[in-house]
Design a protein around this motif. Structure first.
Motif, PDB file in Angstrom:
ATOM      1  N   UNK A  53      39.213  37.589  39.534  1.00 22.91           N
ATOM      2  CA  UNK A  53      40.258  38.544  39.647  1.00 22.91           C
ATOM      3  C   UNK A  53      40.937  38.854  38.291  1.00 22.91           C
ATOM      4  N   UNK A  54      41.104  40.045  38.002  1.00 24.26           N
ATOM      5  CA  UNK A  54      41.757  40.700  36.680  1.00 24.26           C
ATOM      6  C   UNK A  54      43.007  41.574  37.218  1.00 24.26           C
ATOM      7  N   UNK A  55      44.160  40.776  37.041  1.00 26.51           N
ATOM      8  CA  UNK A  55      45.179  41.602  37.285  1.00 26.51           C
ATOM      9  C   UNK A  55      45.822  42.194  36.001  1.00 26.51           C
ATOM     10  N   UNK A  56      46.131  43.413  35.857  1.00 30.44           N
ATOM     11  CA  UNK A  56      46.438  44.040  34.456  1.00 30.44           C
ATOM     12  C   UNK A  56      47.570  45.033  34.704  1.00 30.44           C
ATOM     13  N   UNK A  57      48.407  45.387  33.478  1.00 32.18           N
ATOM     14  CA  UNK A  57      49.225  46.548  33.250  1.00 32.18           C
ATOM     15  C   UNK A  57      48.859  47.169  32.132  1.00 32.18           C
ATOM     16  N   UNK A  58      49.663  47.685  31.542  1.00 33.10           N
ATOM     17  CA  UNK A  58      49.250  48.580  30.372  1.00 33.10           C
ATOM     18  C   UNK A  58      49.111  47.967  28.964  1.00 33.10           C
ATOM     19  N   UNK A  59      49.365  46.707  29.044  1.00 30.86           N
ATOM     20  CA  UNK A  59      49.260  46.205  27.681  1.00 30.86           C
ATOM     21  C   UNK A  59      48.663  44.632  27.852  1.00 30.86           C
ATOM     22  N   UNK A  60      48.704  44.038  28.783  1.00 30.50           N
ATOM     23  CA  UNK A  60      48.254  42.566  29.077  1.00 30.50           C
ATOM     24  C   UNK A  60      47.513  42.591  30.557  1.00 30.50           C
ATOM     25  N   UNK A  61      46.843  41.259  30.772  1.00 27.42           N
ATOM     26  CA  UNK A  61      46.134  40.824  31.824  1.00 27.42           C
ATOM     27  C   UNK A  61      46.079  39.516  31.878  1.00 27.42           C
ATOM     28  N   UNK A  92      52.244  41.360  40.646  1.00 28.35           N
ATOM     29  CA  UNK A  92      51.885  39.952  40.344  1.00 28.35           C
ATOM     30  C   UNK A  92      52.531  39.951  38.752  1.00 28.35           C
ATOM     31  N   UNK A  93      53.089  38.499  38.575  1.00 30.12           N
ATOM     32  CA  UNK A  93      53.759  38.397  37.303  1.00 30.12           C
ATOM     33  C   UNK A  93      52.504  38.130  36.218  1.00 30.12           C
ATOM     34  N   UNK A  94      52.532  38.896  35.119  1.00 33.75           N
ATOM     35  CA  UNK A  94      51.491  38.816  34.136  1.00 33.75           C
ATOM     36  C   UNK A  94      52.116  38.084  33.099  1.00 33.75           C
ATOM     37  N   UNK A  95      51.929  36.981  32.911  1.00 35.91           N
ATOM     38  CA  UNK A  95      52.316  36.239  31.566  1.00 35.91           C
ATOM     39  C   UNK A  95      51.550  35.049  31.436  1.00 35.91           C
ATOM     40  N   UNK A  96      51.499  34.639  30.118  1.00 33.83           N
ATOM     41  CA  UNK A  96      50.614  33.531  29.764  1.00 33.83           C
ATOM     42  C   UNK A  96      51.026  32.054  30.186  1.00 33.83           C
ATOM     43  N   UNK A  97      50.189  31.329  30.547  1.00 35.47           N
ATOM     44  CA  UNK A  97      50.409  29.960  31.040  1.00 35.47           C
ATOM     45  C   UNK A  97      51.056  29.247  29.991  1.00 35.47           C
ATOM     46  N   UNK A 143      53.406  49.999  36.312  1.00 31.47           N
ATOM     47  CA  UNK A 143      52.086  50.148  36.749  1.00 31.47           C
ATOM     48  C   UNK A 143      51.438  48.872  36.515  1.00 31.47           C
ATOM     49  N   UNK A 144      50.606  48.488  37.692  1.00 31.04           N
ATOM     50  CA  UNK A 144      49.916  47.357  37.738  1.00 31.04           C
ATOM     51  C   UNK A 144      48.355  47.811  38.420  1.00 31.04           C
ATOM     52  N   UNK A 145      47.370  47.017  38.217  1.00 32.43           N
ATOM     53  CA  UNK A 145      46.332  47.299  38.953  1.00 32.43           C
ATOM     54  C   UNK A 145      45.472  45.950  38.998  1.00 32.43           C
ATOM     55  N   UNK A 146      44.649  45.689  39.950  1.00 34.30           N
ATOM     56  CA  UNK A 146      43.823  44.590  40.147  1.00 34.30           C
ATOM     57  C   UNK A 146      42.270  45.069  40.170  1.00 34.30           C
ATOM     58  N   UNK A 147      41.465  44.241  39.372  1.00 36.30           N
ATOM     59  CA  UNK A 147      39.939  44.419  39.688  1.00 36.30           C
ATOM     60  C   UNK A 147      39.397  43.087  39.983  1.00 36.30           C
ATOM     61  N   UNK A 148      38.228  43.237  41.005  1.00 37.43           N
ATOM     62  CA  UNK A 148      37.546  42.145  41.476  1.00 37.43           C
ATOM     63  C   UNK A 148      35.925  42.193  40.713  1.00 37.43           C
ATOM     64  N   UNK A 149      35.779  41.019  39.999  1.00 38.07           N
ATOM     65  CA  UNK A 149      34.487  41.027  39.395  1.00 38.07           C
ATOM     66  C   UNK A 149      33.668  39.848  40.222  1.00 38.07           C
ATOM     67  N   UNK A 150      32.283  40.423  40.250  1.00 42.20           N
ATOM     68  CA  UNK A 150      31.313  39.273  40.604  1.00 42.20           C
ATOM     69  C   UNK A 150      30.334  38.838  39.702  1.00 42.20           C
ATOM     70  N   UNK A 151      30.257  37.504  39.440  1.00 44.53           N
ATOM     71  CA  UNK A 151      29.500  37.073  38.244  1.00 44.53           C
ATOM     72  C   UNK A 151      27.859  36.643  38.810  1.00 44.53           C
ATOM     73  N   UNK A 152      26.782  37.051  38.112  1.00 41.39           N
ATOM     74  CA  UNK A 152      25.430  36.815  38.446  1.00 41.39           C
ATOM     75  C   UNK A 152      24.836  36.233  37.057  1.00 41.39           C
ATOM     76  N   UNK A 153      24.292  34.993  37.244  1.00 44.11           N
ATOM     77  CA  UNK A 153      23.476  34.552  36.028  1.00 44.11           C
ATOM     78  C   UNK A 153      22.094  34.395  36.429  1.00 44.11           C
ATOM     79  N   UNK A 154      21.273  34.997  35.328  1.00 41.20           N
ATOM     80  CA  UNK A 154      19.668  34.876  35.601  1.00 41.20           C
ATOM     81  C   UNK A 154      19.187  33.421  35.450  1.00 41.20           C
ATOM     82  N   UNK A 155      19.070  32.757  36.564  1.00 41.77           N
ATOM     83  CA  UNK A 155      18.738  31.447  36.454  1.00 41.77           C
ATOM     84  C   UNK A 155      17.183  31.227  35.872  1.00 41.77           C
TER      85      UNK A 155
END
Length: 294
Positions: A67-75, A251-256, A21-33
């Motif tokens: 972009x957040x790519x995730x599986x059951x234990x890592x992202x 997507x290969x989910x592993x640490x740099x 299992x894998x999933x992808x979540x897209x996030x938009x960031x907004x900062x109150x200037x």
């Protein structure tokens, strides 16, 4: 209500049975200037037009897609790649580091560890450390984010001393005078201006989705019984705009593994030291920093 329950049961079954299992979540960031400028007391000398121009520039700097790519234990969490705006290539990277961003962030919730690769002043670092354990306060309050029912949770967290969004102008003049006298007598140096103080704690508000039973979230956030779809720290909001579950494109989910390995505390000290050097370079009567690391 029945549709939500059925959907939730189907999703839980899908997560339990799918080994890959894998999933992808897209996030938009907004900062109150406006909130940031308020923290620094504003500037009475600038015109409303100039202030509007500054806010628009800050808005372009802070509004990003992650972009957040995730599986059951890592992202893996990273900024969506875009071309740098003219004149922002070098300064943008430095500012990104000073805002606590940049790099690819790997989180393993099973091992409770994280790894982040960052470039700071043309030097690559590999930050390895233990995930922060958030003391989430659960709430029965709900709201819809897209088609998902999300629940509210809050936590009080210590702020990052290398992120300038966690600073503000000192408010108490009498107390500030004593502070300055004390600093002058002991000849100590702060990495920020003497007129600026760090906001030591913030209340984080998160909205998580039990329908997606993954213990993950954007940026450094995790630890709730469902994917975190929104986080608000009072200044910056990370909001999920898109979710794809079990896509055919894996997507290969592993640490740099690139960069000089350091702990989070070691990296923070490096950033603080470099900012001190920059202060001396621009405000030390002509004394300059040579740049780079020693």
């Amino acid at each position: 209500m029945k549709k939500i329950i059925i959907t939730s049961l189907l999703l839980v079954s899908m997560f339990s049975n799918a080994q890959n299992f894998q999933g992808v979540a897209v996030y938009e960031s907004k900062t109150s200037t406006a909130e940031m400028m308020k923290n620094f007391g504003g500037n009475r000398e600038i015109t409303p037009e100039m202030q509007k121009n500054i806010e628009e520039r800050m808005k372009r700097m802070f509004e990003k897609t992650f972009i957040l790519n995730f599986d059951k234990t890592a992202s893996i969490y990273k900024e969506e790649e875009k071309l740098d705006a003219p004149g922002q290539q070098g300064g943008g990277r430095i500012m990104s580091s000073m805002m606590g961003g940049g790099g690819t962030q790997y989180k393993n919730v099973k091992e409770k560890t994280y790894v982040v690769d960052k470039e700071f002043f043309s030097k690559e670092f590999l930050i390895k450390d233990t995930l922060t354990t958030y003391k989430w306060q659960m709430s029965g309050e709900t709201k819809m984010i897209g088609n998902y029912t999300c629940f509210k949770a809050t936590a009080v967290v210590k702020t990052d001393a290398t992120d300038f969004r966690n600073f503000r102008m000192s408010g108490n003049k009498e107390e500030e005078k004593k502070k300055k006298d004390s600093i002058a007598s002991s000849k100590k140096t702060n990495f920020m201006s003497d007129d600026i103080e760090q906001i030591k704690e913030k209340t984080i508000t998160a909205w998580y989705c039990p329908e997606i039973p993954i213990n993950q979230g954007p940026d450094k956030y995790w630890g709730l019984p469902g994917l975190i779809l929104e986080v608000n720290d009072g200044t910056t909001v990370l909001l999920c705009s898109k979710i794809i579950l079990n896509s055919k494109d894996k997507v290969e989910i592993k640490a740099s593994s690139k960069g000089k390995e350091v702990s989070q505390q070691e990296y923070d000290e490096i950033v603080k030291k470099k900012i001190e050097e920059m202060k001396e370079m621009y405000g030390g009567q002509g004394r300059g920093s040579r740049g780079g690391f020693h």
